[in-house]
Design a protein around this motif. Sequence first.
Motif, PDB file in Angstrom:
ATOM      1  N   ILE A   7       0.672  -1.086   0.094  1.00  0.00           N
ATOM      2  CA  ILE A   7       0.027   0.031   0.062  1.00  0.00           C
ATOM      3  C   ILE A   7       0.950   1.302  -0.035  1.00  0.00           C
ATOM      4  O   ILE A   7       0.452   2.313  -0.797  1.00  0.00           O
ATOM      5  CB  ILE A   7      -0.887   0.122   1.348  1.00  0.00           C
ATOM      6  CG1 ILE A   7      -1.870  -1.076   1.184  1.00  0.00           C
ATOM      7  CG2 ILE A   7      -1.646   1.389   1.383  1.00  0.00           C
ATOM      8  CD1 ILE A   7      -2.913  -0.871  -0.144  1.00  0.00           C
ATOM      9  N   CYS A   8       2.199   1.399   0.769  1.00  0.00           N
ATOM     10  CA  CYS A   8       2.895   2.507   0.777  1.00  0.00           C
ATOM     11  C   CYS A   8       3.290   2.634  -0.559  1.00  0.00           C
ATOM     12  O   CYS A   8       3.400   3.954  -0.934  1.00  0.00           O
ATOM     13  CB  CYS A   8       3.773   2.317   1.844  1.00  0.00           C
ATOM     14  SG  CYS A   8       3.313   2.310   3.702  1.00  0.00           S
ATOM     15  N   ASN A   9       3.812   1.520  -1.305  1.00  0.00           N
ATOM     16  CA  ASN A   9       4.347   1.884  -2.716  1.00  0.00           C
ATOM     17  C   ASN A   9       3.269   2.293  -3.476  1.00  0.00           C
ATOM     18  O   ASN A   9       3.562   3.334  -4.556  1.00  0.00           O
ATOM     19  CB  ASN A   9       4.915   0.571  -3.363  1.00  0.00           C
ATOM     20  CG  ASN A   9       6.148   0.129  -2.516  1.00  0.00           C
ATOM     21  OD1 ASN A   9       6.974   0.920  -1.921  1.00  0.00           O
ATOM     22  ND2 ASN A   9       6.550  -1.286  -2.240  1.00  0.00           N
ATOM     23  N   GLU A  10       2.023   1.821  -3.455  1.00  0.00           N
ATOM     24  CA  GLU A  10       0.895   2.171  -4.292  1.00  0.00           C
ATOM     25  C   GLU A  10       0.575   3.744  -4.182  1.00  0.00           C
ATOM     26  O   GLU A  10       0.561   4.179  -5.056  1.00  0.00           O
ATOM     27  CB  GLU A  10      -0.303   1.431  -3.916  1.00  0.00           C
ATOM     28  CG  GLU A  10      -1.330   1.687  -4.982  1.00  0.00           C
ATOM     29  CD  GLU A  10      -2.599   0.835  -5.099  1.00  0.00           C
ATOM     30  OE1 GLU A  10      -3.712   1.055  -5.326  1.00  0.00           O
ATOM     31  OE2 GLU A  10      -2.292  -0.403  -4.250  1.00  0.00           O
ATOM     32  N   ALA A  11       0.584   3.930  -2.831  1.00  0.00           N
ATOM     33  CA  ALA A  11       0.343   5.342  -2.310  1.00  0.00           C
ATOM     34  C   ALA A  11       1.374   6.369  -2.967  1.00  0.00           C
ATOM     35  O   ALA A  11       0.992   7.549  -3.195  1.00  0.00           O
ATOM     36  CB  ALA A  11      -0.026   5.655  -0.944  1.00  0.00           C
TER      37      ALA A  11
END
Length: 357
Positions: free
Chosen positions: A134-138
């Motif tokens: 999620i951190c990478n996607e965000a």
Amino acid sequence: MTLQTTPLVSIIIPVYNAEKYLRYCVDSILQQSYTNLEVILVDDGAKDSSPSICDDYAQSDSRVTVIHQPNGGIAKAQNTGLDAAHGDYIAFADNDDILDSRNIELLLHALKSTDADMSKGRWRQFGVSQLPTICNEAAQGADEPHHITVFRNPLRAYQSIFCKSLRIIGERFGRHTEARYFNEANWCRLYKRELWDGLRFPVGHYAQDIRMAGPLYSRMYKVADVDATLYYWLQEPDSVTHSKRTPTFWHDNVLSAAENFQFTLNQGIVPYRNYFGLTASVRDEGRGLHHANNSTGSAQAQFTISAEDIKNYQDDVQNMKSLIRRLAPSQRFLCKILYFIRSGENLIYNRRIHSMK
């Protein structure tokens, strides 16, 4: 996106015992594509290393302000942030959630280009194991939204559009029902500052956001919805949302739903959502007290039921019946239909969310 002006946006984050996830949240805010930010971290008497983490951010980034205060609950922390905010626009975030890197950019563009009172985006739940993904996607940032949908009378939309299955049907018929759906949460929103003039969260309640919904949404004339996922909501088992219930918790939820129910009726709007919230909360209160009473003296007992708890429940039942009697028969009938639809959806939703790891 190019903004003609770069107004200051204040982002308020109440912080309490969030050492495991706080850095992920704050990093996602400080790495926003829109940079003219005032990040207000309100340490609400945290007992872990959260206060020192907050201070580290304040020392390394001039946009961060930290306020330390004795524990008073999330409403008090949010009010402290509102009182300290200097921004032309206000946003909130929970201390363990992740913002898409274009969250503020896209919400501000939608709000300014439509002259709305509030803009909002879509959100997605995720489990702890998904945090790196999620951190990478965000961090990559959302794509340009396909639509910015503007609608009026948000209090009516809040009360009427809340069943997922009916929203899906509405979308199939081109009614943009998903765009007009939102709940009591304050995150993934951007507000004009003046909406909060003279308005603060009621302190000392679990469901302070439900109590705020009616007074806040009734102030708004126009809302803009951004068709993009801009916020990631961590499903953490130790959060207030998923923690064990108590008689005080149940009673407060009933009172909050009843208060918003009555406020909405006084605005000339049928409180369909609060009918569900009120009746479901009274149901949960009764079931919880019954289960606790039958478990008294056993290893399953979590608390002892007092005479006051029983009296509160009896009063809640009578108050619920009194409020429902204010509805016309046709309104009650539709409320009951929506109640059964939403109850069925919640069974599926709870199974899915609780399985997130």
